[in-house]
Design a protein around this motif. Structure first.
Motif, PDB file in Angstrom:
ATOM      1  N   ALA B 139      47.950 144.013  88.718  1.00  0.00           N
ATOM      2  CA  ALA B 139      47.660 142.810  87.568  1.00  0.00           C
ATOM      3  C   ALA B 139      48.087 141.499  88.202  1.00  0.00           C
ATOM      4  CB  ALA B 139      48.684 142.989  86.360  1.00  0.00           C
ATOM      5  N   TRP B 140      47.187 140.480  87.759  1.00  0.00           N
ATOM      6  CA  TRP B 140      47.379 139.017  88.283  1.00  0.00           C
ATOM      7  C   TRP B 140      48.443 138.545  87.355  1.00  0.00           C
ATOM      8  CZ3 TRP B 140      45.791 137.195  92.791  1.00  0.00           C
ATOM      9  CH2 TRP B 140      44.443 137.942  93.193  1.00  0.00           C
ATOM     10  N   SER B 141      49.368 137.950  87.830  1.00  0.00           N
ATOM     11  CA  SER B 141      50.545 137.300  86.866  1.00  0.00           C
ATOM     12  C   SER B 141      49.966 136.489  86.005  1.00  0.00           C
ATOM     13  CB  SER B 141      51.703 136.738  88.133  1.00  0.00           C
ATOM     14  OG  SER B 141      52.490 137.585  88.794  1.00  0.00           O
ATOM     15  N   GLU B 142      50.797 136.196  84.980  1.00  0.00           N
ATOM     16  CA  GLU B 142      50.119 135.133  84.142  1.00  0.00           C
ATOM     17  C   GLU B 142      50.905 133.783  84.875  1.00  0.00           C
ATOM     18  OE1 GLU B 142      50.385 135.032  80.101  1.00  0.00           O
ATOM     19  OE2 GLU B 142      50.931 137.024  79.727  1.00  0.00           O
ATOM     20  N   GLY B 143      50.167 132.532  84.652  1.00  0.00           N
ATOM     21  CA  GLY B 143      50.660 131.754  85.485  1.00  0.00           C
ATOM     22  C   GLY B 143      50.671 130.339  84.541  1.00  0.00           C
ATOM     23  N   CYS B 144      50.791 129.360  85.150  1.00  0.00           N
ATOM     24  CA  CYS B 144      50.861 127.718  84.657  1.00  0.00           C
ATOM     25  C   CYS B 144      49.533 127.199  84.877  1.00  0.00           C
ATOM     26  CB  CYS B 144      51.769 126.906  85.562  1.00  0.00           C
ATOM     27  SG  CYS B 144      53.623 127.403  85.222  1.00  0.00           S
ATOM     28  N   SER B 145      48.993 126.754  83.899  1.00  0.00           N
ATOM     29  CA  SER B 145      47.531 126.114  83.790  1.00  0.00           C
ATOM     30  C   SER B 145      47.671 124.885  84.465  1.00  0.00           C
ATOM     31  CB  SER B 145      47.081 125.872  82.476  1.00  0.00           C
ATOM     32  OG  SER B 145      45.955 125.379  82.479  1.00  0.00           O
ATOM     33  N   LEU B 146      46.853 124.555  85.376  1.00  0.00           N
ATOM     34  CA  LEU B 146      46.614 123.168  85.882  1.00  0.00           C
ATOM     35  C   LEU B 146      45.790 122.347  85.259  1.00  0.00           C
ATOM     36  CD1 LEU B 146      46.219 124.146  89.772  1.00  0.00           C
ATOM     37  CD2 LEU B 146      48.494 123.750  88.491  1.00  0.00           C
ATOM     38  N   CYS B 147      45.386 122.676  84.075  1.00  0.00           N
ATOM     39  CA  CYS B 147      44.549 121.878  83.222  1.00  0.00           C
ATOM     40  C   CYS B 147      45.391 120.767  82.690  1.00  0.00           C
ATOM     41  CB  CYS B 147      43.888 122.517  82.034  1.00  0.00           C
ATOM     42  SG  CYS B 147      42.253 123.181  82.475  1.00  0.00           S
ATOM     43  N   GLU B 148      45.221 119.502  82.562  1.00  0.00           N
ATOM     44  CA  GLU B 148      46.052 118.546  82.076  1.00  0.00           C
ATOM     45  C   GLU B 148      46.611 118.965  80.479  1.00  0.00           C
ATOM     46  OE1 GLU B 148      44.846 114.782  82.672  1.00  0.00           O
ATOM     47  OE2 GLU B 148      42.711 115.009  82.231  1.00  0.00           O
ATOM     48  N   GLU B 149      45.456 119.227  79.937  1.00  0.00           N
ATOM     49  CA  GLU B 149      45.817 119.607  78.414  1.00  0.00           C
ATOM     50  C   GLU B 149      46.951 120.698  78.229  1.00  0.00           C
ATOM     51  OE1 GLU B 149      41.545 120.539  79.059  1.00  0.00           O
ATOM     52  OE2 GLU B 149      42.975 119.005  79.699  1.00  0.00           O
ATOM     53  N   HIS B 150      46.334 121.814  78.864  1.00  0.00           N
ATOM     54  CA  HIS B 150      47.142 123.221  78.825  1.00  0.00           C
ATOM     55  C   HIS B 150      48.516 122.987  79.404  1.00  0.00           C
ATOM     56  CE1 HIS B 150      44.127 125.457  77.141  1.00  0.00           C
ATOM     57  NE2 HIS B 150      43.181 125.010  77.903  1.00  0.00           N
ATOM     58  N   ARG B 151      48.694 122.269  80.464  1.00  0.00           N
ATOM     59  CA  ARG B 151      49.636 122.150  81.189  1.00  0.00           C
ATOM     60  C   ARG B 151      50.756 121.314  80.468  1.00  0.00           C
ATOM     61  NH1 ARG B 151      49.801 119.736  87.164  1.00  0.00           N
ATOM     62  NH2 ARG B 151      51.525 119.082  87.243  1.00  0.00           N
ATOM     63  N   ASP B 152      50.312 120.311  79.887  1.00  0.00           N
ATOM     64  CA  ASP B 152      51.380 119.571  79.148  1.00  0.00           C
ATOM     65  C   ASP B 152      51.910 120.248  77.698  1.00  0.00           C
ATOM     66  OD1 ASP B 152      50.785 117.435  80.736  1.00  0.00           O
ATOM     67  OD2 ASP B 152      49.551 116.191  79.430  1.00  0.00           O
ATOM     68  N   ALA B 153      51.129 120.913  77.321  1.00  0.00           N
ATOM     69  CA  ALA B 153      51.533 121.822  76.175  1.00  0.00           C
ATOM     70  C   ALA B 153      52.445 122.867  76.684  1.00  0.00           C
ATOM     71  CB  ALA B 153      50.254 122.594  75.575  1.00  0.00           C
ATOM     72  N   GLU B 154      52.221 123.542  77.649  1.00  0.00           N
ATOM     73  CA  GLU B 154      53.056 124.573  78.132  1.00  0.00           C
ATOM     74  C   GLU B 154      54.269 124.059  78.677  1.00  0.00           C
ATOM     75  OE1 GLU B 154      50.807 126.754  81.476  1.00  0.00           O
ATOM     76  OE2 GLU B 154      49.134 127.205  79.865  1.00  0.00           O
ATOM     77  N   LEU B 155      54.295 122.963  79.145  1.00  0.00           N
ATOM     78  CA  LEU B 155      55.757 122.316  79.708  1.00  0.00           C
ATOM     79  C   LEU B 155      56.612 121.782  78.743  1.00  0.00           C
ATOM     80  CD1 LEU B 155      54.534 120.372  82.841  1.00  0.00           C
ATOM     81  CD2 LEU B 155      56.055 122.388  82.841  1.00  0.00           C
ATOM     82  N   ALA B 156      55.932 121.341  77.337  1.00  0.00           N
ATOM     83  CA  ALA B 156      56.580 121.052  76.268  1.00  0.00           C
ATOM     84  C   ALA B 156      57.190 122.211  75.632  1.00  0.00           C
ATOM     85  CB  ALA B 156      55.724 120.346  75.248  1.00  0.00           C
ATOM     86  N   ALA B 157      56.178 123.320  75.369  1.00  0.00           N
ATOM     87  CA  ALA B 157      56.751 124.666  74.927  1.00  0.00           C
ATOM     88  C   ALA B 157      57.890 125.145  75.751  1.00  0.00           C
ATOM     89  CB  ALA B 157      55.761 125.659  74.959  1.00  0.00           C
ATOM     90  N   ALA B 158      57.840 124.974  77.220  1.00  0.00           N
ATOM     91  CA  ALA B 158      58.835 125.687  78.230  1.00  0.00           C
ATOM     92  C   ALA B 158      60.182 124.750  77.706  1.00  0.00           C
ATOM     93  CB  ALA B 158      58.544 125.164  79.719  1.00  0.00           C
ATOM     94  N   LYS B 159      59.950 123.419  77.633  1.00  0.00           N
ATOM     95  CA  LYS B 159      61.259 122.796  77.347  1.00  0.00           C
ATOM     96  C   LYS B 159      62.042 123.034  76.019  1.00  0.00           C
ATOM     97  CE  LYS B 159      61.209 118.618  79.994  1.00  0.00           C
ATOM     98  NZ  LYS B 159      60.431 117.537  80.147  1.00  0.00           N
ATOM     99  N   GLN B 160      61.267 123.360  74.914  1.00  0.00           N
ATOM    100  CA  GLN B 160      61.562 123.963  73.570  1.00  0.00           C
ATOM    101  C   GLN B 160      62.288 125.386  73.755  1.00  0.00           C
ATOM    102  OE1 GLN B 160      59.196 123.612  70.291  1.00  0.00           O
ATOM    103  NE2 GLN B 160      60.140 121.702  69.791  1.00  0.00           N
ATOM    104  N   GLY B 161      61.708 126.177  74.753  1.00  0.00           N
ATOM    105  CA  GLY B 161      62.239 127.338  74.871  1.00  0.00           C
ATOM    106  C   GLY B 161      63.362 127.590  75.731  1.00  0.00           C
ATOM    107  N   GLY B 162      64.102 126.175  75.955  1.00  0.00           N
ATOM    108  CA  GLY B 162      65.275 126.196  76.741  1.00  0.00           C
ATOM    109  C   GLY B 162      64.953 126.351  78.336  1.00  0.00           C
ATOM    110  N   ASN B 163      63.798 125.658  78.554  1.00  0.00           N
ATOM    111  CA  ASN B 163      63.443 125.728  80.040  1.00  0.00           C
ATOM    112  C   ASN B 163      63.032 126.714  80.651  1.00  0.00           C
ATOM    113  OD1 ASN B 163      63.027 123.554  81.564  1.00  0.00           O
ATOM    114  ND2 ASN B 163      65.253 122.755  81.786  1.00  0.00           N
ATOM    115  N   LYS B 164      62.606 127.662  79.620  1.00  0.00           N
ATOM    116  CA  LYS B 164      62.215 129.048  80.210  1.00  0.00           C
ATOM    117  C   LYS B 164      60.659 128.867  79.934  1.00  0.00           C
ATOM    118  CE  LYS B 164      65.219 132.622  81.046  1.00  0.00           C
ATOM    119  NZ  LYS B 164      65.866 133.950  80.505  1.00  0.00           N
ATOM    120  N   HIS B 165      59.765 129.120  81.085  1.00  0.00           N
ATOM    121  CA  HIS B 165      58.239 129.534  80.720  1.00  0.00           C
ATOM    122  C   HIS B 165      57.847 130.675  80.076  1.00  0.00           C
ATOM    123  CE1 HIS B 165      56.029 126.435  83.016  1.00  0.00           C
ATOM    124  NE2 HIS B 165      57.436 126.042  83.163  1.00  0.00           N
TER     125      HIS B 165
END
Lengths: 86, 169, 169, 86
Positions: B139-165
């Motif tokens: 299986a290909w690992s789930e990853g971090c989107s390099l799309c700006e809109e997805h990335r910003d959303a993912e990083l914000a969610a990561a911060k909320q989740g105590g810095n864990k993606h």
């Protein structure tokens, strides 16, 4: 113009050759290319989820190209699914 | 500039070279050297892994490593050396996937530079990991989107989740 | 326990062994390895250094390293391996003074463990550094008091000063 | 009882042998030993600053002994000036 889009990671499943070719209008934006890729996988690569295309970025050899950018003049793009290096 | 070394190493030819990384960053000005080595683990998310394959978009990966190095140099604001190398190809358990070495006059900048570099490599470089499991599946690992809109959303969610993606790397 | 390795190495006999440190912490369970290497720098506080001598109270230094390892194990709260080695004797520019390697399943704990260990080695272990200067002079470095009352005052002052110790290490 | 106090770092200057010997009452505390060391350096090692003794800790082979602790029964102590490893 003919675009050649190199595939990486999970998107390699879309074509065993490692790329797909799409005919798009000259000066298309990345957003338009993304829609063209969505149509392509709906027709030719049903195992690829539309959500994965939505979360993928496009790039030249030099940089990631965001949705408002135009396609490179050489017609070469890469599609980058979410990254998982390290 | 000779203070940043970047490499993509096809491990069919040679493994990543920790000693080479230390040599590169070695400098009489620098008292602190921080390194990070990422290795292939035997388990991930509860599954037994037999190996991984790394796929890279090599020209852009190298440019990204270089840009990360330049950002690190800005952050440090003083002398530093930074080495970033990532493996490509098929790796077995224990093989080295990534080697980062950062050297600076004092240890705090070395740690910060090393951490900045590995986080950026993981979140920004066009690299994809496929895990192979003991049952023959992969299986290909789930990853971090390099799309700006997805990335910003993912990083914000990561911060909320105590810095864990959410996707666990 | 075999998850903590501590050593004091007389560098008249052998240098510190980074490859040995990486071997020790290597484990199929661990994907993240963070190391810190402290080297002798050519300049300190504006003076040209030709070498340093380290004096250690060896039995207590080894016990302190072990205690640091046990504290790190508690902090991590899961599997980890930690290697702590410090040089004694006369070191030249570029020689390795201290090698720390920490390995854990994921990188965040590895970085935190490595950082915890080097900070504790610097602030708690009975080790003294004498710098030798190009003009033939030499001086023992200012250090951290191990007296509880002085130590608390120094750490409080360090926090106020933006986490930098007054004595510059 | 006779105490042998091993010297480290800058305190090695107090005696080239690497230790000093002091006669102190049995069951002295570390605080009392510290005062005895202060007297000793005032008389025998003027290059050592009293402030350095004040900032030094005492220890057995096993642990740092704070001011309220008694001297070890074997009469062996180490005096540890501020540390600067790493």
């Amino acid at each position: 113009m003919m675009l050649r889009i190199t595939l990486f990671g999970a998107l390699r499943d879309a074509d065993a050759r490692g790329f797909i070719e799409l005919d798009v209008p000259d000066h298309s934006t990345i957003a338009q290319v993304r829609e063209a890729v969505q149509r392509y996988v709906r027709e030719h690569a049903l195992t690829i989820s539309p959500n994965l295309i939505q979360r993928s970025a496009f790039a030249s050899d030099e940089e990631v190209l965001h949705n408002h950018r135009q396609i490179p003049e050489n017609g070469m793009l890469a599609i980058l699914p979410p990254v998982s290096g390290g | 500039m000779t203070d940043i070394h970047t490499a993509v190493v096809d491990i069919a030819h040679a493994p990543l070279d920790v000693a080479g990384a230390l040599d590169f960053v070695s400098d009489p000005r620098f008292g602190g050297v921080a390194t990070f080595i990422g290795r292939v683990r035997q388990h991930n998310l509860g599954r037994v892994v037999t190996g991984v394959s790394y796929d890279l978009f090599e020209p852009l990966a190298l440019r990204t490593f270089q840009a990360i190095g330049e950002r690190a140099r800005q952050e440090v604001g003083g002398p530093m050396k930074l080495y970033i190398a990532h493996a490509k190809g098929h790796l077995r358990i224990g093989d080295l996937a990534v080697v980062i070495a950062a050297a600076t006059p004092h240890r705090d900048e070395a740690f910060r530079t090393c951490r900045l570099a590995i986080e950026a490599v993981k979140h920004e470089a066009p690299i994809w990991k496929q895990e192979h499991y003991v049952d023959g599946d992969s299986a290909w690992s789930e990853g971090c989107s390099l799309c700006e809109e997805h990335r910003d959303a993912e990083l914000a969610a990561a911060k909320q989740g105590g810095n864990k993606h959410g996707h666990g790397h």
